[in-house]
Design an enzyme around this catalytic site. Structure first.
Site, short mmCIF file in Angstrom:
data_model
loop_
_atom_site.label_atom_id
_atom_site.label_comp_id
_atom_site.label_asym_id
_atom_site.label_seq_id
_atom_site.Cartn_x
_atom_site.Cartn_y
_atom_site.Cartn_z
CB THR A 1 -37.99 35.46 -12.06
OG1 THR A 1 -38.00 35.93 -13.21
CG2 THR A 1 -38.87 34.23 -11.48
CB CYS B 1 -38.64 33.94 -20.45
SG CYS B 1 -40.20 34.43 -20.32
#
Length: 373
Positions: free
Chosen positions: A70, A319
């Site tokens: 990320t 996620c």
């Protein structure tokens, strides 16, 4: 526990853990210091950079260590904010780390084109070619989709991007450590990766940056100007050592992992398709060998996931393993809300056993039949 959620994260390989441990308790010096203990650690970090680079056909000076994929994605995209070209092309089935970062770029004046995919999850190259203009700064397409395992034609995509002088970023988070990836052969300019997706530790990843892309990137973290002034901060040495070791193991075991896991995935898939009306989401030819995404019509996946208890699977991105919202990936492929909410991703790994697959098939089929509306 039967763990079939390896696209979310993988178990740390014992060999990786054992390599990391001395850097917590013995070789704990800051790699940026000038004394002998620090120089010893710095050499180990350099070796980990080489190991990571070797896995993807890069040079060690082209690797920037990050806290994960990320952060690497944010550095790669936001780092281009000062460029005069203000157009980005990507696809709607990218990971949210890419999509949300692209939304941010729109908020600061960039134009982003989000391309659709077919019902098989594959991007139409003709549509891509028509979407790249002389204003396009970067094309962003992942190698392997995290939810379906679908693969894209990366070599052809990079060729189309470079033909119009655009950069090409490829999110390889689900590919690295599972299949061969060569940034030179594929002509990739920016490639994020994360250690915990291939039996390394959480909290560490890397960004491969080609010489062409490096000239354009601005750092997103400022401080001590570590890592060639592109990413400041004290290095996570144990994590970096773990990433390097995981990379070394992957180089040696890619082929054997693929052969074994493919057989297990196929056995699981064939067994679960005995559920009446069930089907595989996406192209079954162009996909990674460890993943299958199956729709069980009439069964709410969230309910099934919770009922399975000691069998770990997911119905969306890593996620958000359990969510009441339909997957944006499956919706983009044309699934109805009901079918998207009845779909489950199964992702196998290095430590999955045949006994676990047999038990999982039995349990899942039994519960799915009981839970069918």
């Amino acid at each position: 526990m039967i763990y079939l959620d390896n696209n979310a994260t993988t178990r740390l390989d014992d060999r990786v853990l054992n390599t990391m441990l001395p850097y917590f308790t013995e070789n704990y010096a800051n790699a940026g210091s000038a004394h002998l203990a620090a120089l010893t650690v710095s050499e180990a970090v350099a070796n980990a950079a080489w190991q990571t680079a070797n896995l993807i056909g890069a040079k060690e000076e082209e690797i920037i260590f990050t806290s994960g994929a990320t952060e690497a994605i944010n550095l790669a995209i936001k780092g281009l904010a000062n460029q005069y070209r203000k157009h980005i092309v990507t696809i709607v089935t990218e990971h949210k780390a890419v999509l949300n970062t692209c939304e941010f770029m729109e908020s600061i004046g960039f134009e982003v084109t989000y391309l659709q995919v077919g019902s098989d999850g594959v991007l139409d190259l003709n549509v891509l070619n028509e979407s790249i203009t002389d204003k396009t700064l970067i094309v962003i397409v992942m190698i392997i989709n995290n939810e379906t395992g679908i693969t894209q034609n990366i070599e052809a995509i990079s060729e189309l991007a470079h033909a119009k002088n655009a950069l090409f970023m490829c999110d390889a988070t689900q590919a690295i450590g599972k299949i061969p990836v060569d940034v030179e052969k594929l002509k990739i300019d920016l490639l994020p990766l994360s250690a915990h997706k291939f039996y390394g530790p959480k909290g560490v990843g890397a960004l491969y940056i080609s010489a062409k892309a490096k000239l354009k990137l601005l750092p997103q973290l400022h401080g001590g100007e570590q890592q060639r002034k592109l990413r400041s901060g004290t290095l996570n040495v144990p994590g970096i050592i773990g990433l390097g070791k995981a990379s070394e193991i992957a180089v040696n075991e890619l082929e054997s992992d693929q052969k074994r896991i493919t057989k297990l995935r196929d056995k699981l898939e064939n067994g679960l398709l005995n559920f009446e009306g069930s089907f595989v989401n996406g192209n079954t030819e162009n996909r990674i060998y460890n993943t299958t995404n199956i729709c069980f019509p009439g069964v709410v996946s969230e309910t099934l996931i919770l009922a399975l208890q000691d069998i770990s699977v997911s119905n969306g991105a890593s996620c958000s393993a359990v969510t009441s919202k339909p997957s944006h990936v499956l919706k983009a492929m044309g699934l109805s809300d009901d079918d998207a909410l009845s779909s489950i991703r199964f992702s196998l790994g290095r430590f999955t056993t045949e006994t676990e697959i047999d038990l999982a098939i039995e349990r899942i089929l039994d519960l799915a039949k009981k839970l069918r509306v």
